[in-house]
Design a protein around this motif. Structure first.
Motif, PDB file in Angstrom:
ATOM      1  N   VAL A   1      -6.016   3.987  -0.761  1.00 53.32           N
ATOM      2  CA  VAL A   1      -5.855   2.992   0.300  1.00 53.32           C
ATOM      3  C   VAL A   1      -7.196   2.606   0.941  1.00 53.32           C
ATOM      4  O   VAL A   1      -7.230   1.992   2.006  1.00 53.32           O
ATOM      5  N   GLY A   2      -8.283   2.969   0.275  1.00 55.22           N
ATOM      6  CA  GLY A   2      -9.587   2.535   0.752  1.00 55.22           C
ATOM      7  C   GLY A   2      -9.844   1.080   0.394  1.00 55.22           C
ATOM      8  O   GLY A   2      -9.001   0.394  -0.190  1.00 55.22           O
TER       9      GLY A   2
ATOM     10  N   HIS B   1     -10.113  11.596   1.628  1.00 56.72           N
ATOM     11  CA  HIS B   1      -8.739  11.779   1.140  1.00 56.72           C
ATOM     12  C   HIS B   1      -8.017  10.435   1.016  1.00 56.72           C
ATOM     13  O   HIS B   1      -7.281  10.208   0.046  1.00 56.72           O
ATOM     14  N   LEU B   2      -8.211   9.575   1.998  1.00 56.60           N
ATOM     15  CA  LEU B   2      -7.537   8.280   1.977  1.00 56.60           C
ATOM     16  C   LEU B   2      -8.046   7.416   0.828  1.00 56.60           C
ATOM     17  O   LEU B   2      -7.284   6.647   0.237  1.00 56.60           O
TER      18      LEU B   2
ATOM     19  N   LEU C   1       0.821  -1.205   0.000  1.00 55.58           N
ATOM     20  CA  LEU C   1       0.000   0.000   0.000  1.00 55.58           C
ATOM     21  C   LEU C   1       0.861   1.264   0.000  1.00 55.58           C
ATOM     22  O   LEU C   1       0.570   2.226  -0.706  1.00 55.58           O
ATOM     23  N   VAL C   2       1.927   1.271   0.801  1.00 53.53           N
ATOM     24  CA  VAL C   2       2.833   2.421   0.838  1.00 53.53           C
ATOM     25  C   VAL C   2       3.464   2.635  -0.538  1.00 53.53           C
ATOM     26  O   VAL C   2       3.574   3.765  -1.028  1.00 53.53           O
TER      27      VAL C   2
ATOM     28  N   THR D   1      -8.038   3.296   9.855  1.00 50.73           N
ATOM     29  CA  THR D   1      -6.879   3.636  10.668  1.00 50.73           C
ATOM     30  C   THR D   1      -5.742   2.700  10.286  1.00 50.73           C
ATOM     31  O   THR D   1      -5.954   1.508  10.076  1.00 50.73           O
ATOM     32  N   GLY D   2      -4.550   3.245  10.131  1.00 49.05           N
ATOM     33  CA  GLY D   2      -3.414   2.425   9.744  1.00 49.05           C
ATOM     34  C   GLY D   2      -3.213   2.416   8.239  1.00 49.05           C
ATOM     35  O   GLY D   2      -3.448   3.412   7.552  1.00 49.05           O
ATOM     36  N   ALA D   3      -2.830   1.276   7.712  1.00 48.26           N
ATOM     37  CA  ALA D   3      -2.440   1.197   6.310  1.00 48.26           C
ATOM     38  C   ALA D   3      -3.617   1.261   5.354  1.00 48.26           C
ATOM     39  O   ALA D   3      -3.470   1.648   4.202  1.00 48.26           O
ATOM     40  N   GLY D   4      -4.816   0.861   5.810  1.00 48.36           N
ATOM     41  CA  GLY D   4      -5.959   0.803   4.916  1.00 48.36           C
ATOM     42  C   GLY D   4      -5.976  -0.484   4.113  1.00 48.36           C
ATOM     43  O   GLY D   4      -5.357  -1.480   4.495  1.00 48.36           O
ATOM     44  N   GLY D   5      -6.718  -0.478   2.979  1.00 46.33           N
ATOM     45  CA  GLY D   5      -6.814  -1.686   2.169  1.00 46.33           C
ATOM     46  C   GLY D   5      -7.498  -2.826   2.878  1.00 46.33           C
ATOM     47  O   GLY D   5      -7.289  -3.995   2.577  1.00 46.33           O
TER      48      GLY D   5
END
Length: 349
Positions: A263-264, A257-258, A199-200, A285-289
């Motif tokens: 990363v949704g 925004h996320l 994700l990053v 919250t965190g990395a998402g996905g």
């Protein structure tokens, strides 16, 4: 001989705002949760060091004399020379893996947890305490455990667990917030696995592809984190209900925004829809996905509304816990301060 048992605990952590943007130099807010991990230390008369970590299924023990011999002969140097500022060396970790029968490339949580325990068991002296200097030492050694498990951690998790409350993180600098309200939230696990690394990397790729579009989004996430910090620090002195609509809007804006930065996930969209049907506001919250989301509960949110939301979230196949942010950090407990549920769990471990 050490004759009494000790019970300690440390809080869990979530990122309130600033996910992914923090990787690119923006502000992130990390908060301690009142969901705690408990540790019981007690003497053992069998000449062995035993560790039980029920959360990751670890039950191991080692002969004390073997551990002492390992410490004395460890790669020709004394463990007493180890400090919480020095990273564990590859040689040290390889030696411990061989000692514990952990394969060289093992990355399972139980293997990494065992490795971190062994390293710190051999490296840390028996001294403990709660002065600021000693909390700094606890934080430093907790960071070493993070290094064993994650390699190159940010230092946020161990800092939040040590000091509690809420922290501002930006470009490697960690600053505790001055005052933090104990806000109620729901923490929901969608049970959808994801790779933080992937994700990053995908966010970075999108920034490189569309810099004129993505950089303003990161700036906006940064502004959300800073606005939220101002609100959180103002609330303890003036606990007015008027702050909650602001925090809810910040949740909504940041969630959009996320999604924009990629990363949704449909499971997180569903989480937000379910809680919105109960008048509540959520974000990942965190990395998402996939992974986890948090839902803000107002001070006047009724228990019936909370239970209804939890019931609908669980009906989606999610796990859900009601907790609060701003919890205290690492804590030494007396038996009288622990509730019956915790005491029972500790007696079973």
């Amino acid at each position: 001989m050490w004759e009494r048992s000790l019970v300690l605990s440390a809080p869990g952590k979530v990122i309130l705002h600033g996910e992914h943007a923090v990787v690119h130099g923006k502000v992130a807010l990390a908060v301690a949760l009142d969901l705690r991990t408990f540790l019981r230390l007690r003497p053992c008369g069998e000449g062995r060091v035993c560790v039980r970590l029920p959360g990751v299924g670890v039950v191991r023990s080692w002969d004390t004399l073997r551990l002492q011999a390992l410490r004395r002969g460890f790669a020709g140097k004394r463990w007493e020379e180890e400090t919480a500022a020095r990273s564990p060396s590859v040689e040290q970790l390889d030696t411990l893996k061989e000692f514990a029968g952990i394969s060289a490339g093992a990355s399972a949580p139980e293997s990494l947890a065992t490795l971190a325990f062994l390293y710190m068991c051999l490296a840390i002296s028996a001294k403990y305490g709660w002065t600021e200097e000693e909390l700094t030492l606890i934080n430093s050694w907790a960071f070493q455990g993070e290094r064993v498990i994650h390699g190159n951690p940010s230092g946020v998790d161990n800092a939040v667990a040590t000091w509690g409350g809420a922290l501002r993180y930006q470009s490697g600098k960690i600053t505790p917030l001055k005052r933090v309200p104990m806000l109620r939230i729901l923490l929901t696990n969608t049970k959808v696995p994801r790779s933080t690394k992937v994700l990053v990397a995908s966010v970075k790729e999108k920034i490189l592809k569309f810099p004129a579009i993505m950089n303003p989004v990161l700036d906006s996430i940064d502004a959300i984190s800073q606005e939220c910090q101002s609100v959180l620090e103002a609330m303890p002195a003036n606990p007015s209900p008027e702050y909650y609509p602001v925090l809810e809007e910040l949740f909504d804006i940041n969630q959009h925004h996320l999604n924009v930065i990629g990363v949704g996930h449909p499971s997180l969209d569903r989480l937000c829809r379910v809680t919105a049907s109960h008048g509540l506001h959520s974000k990942l919250t965190g990395a998402g996905g996939g992974g986890c989301g948090i839902t803000l509960l107002r001070s006047d949110t009724s228990p019936l509304a909370v239970e209804a939301a939890k019931r609908d979230l669980c009906a989606c196949g999610f796990e859900c816990w009601e907790t609060s942010i701003g919890a205290p950090g690492v804590t030494l407990h007396s038996s009288s301060s622990l509730n019956a549920e915790v005491l029972h769990a500790l007696s079973e471990s």
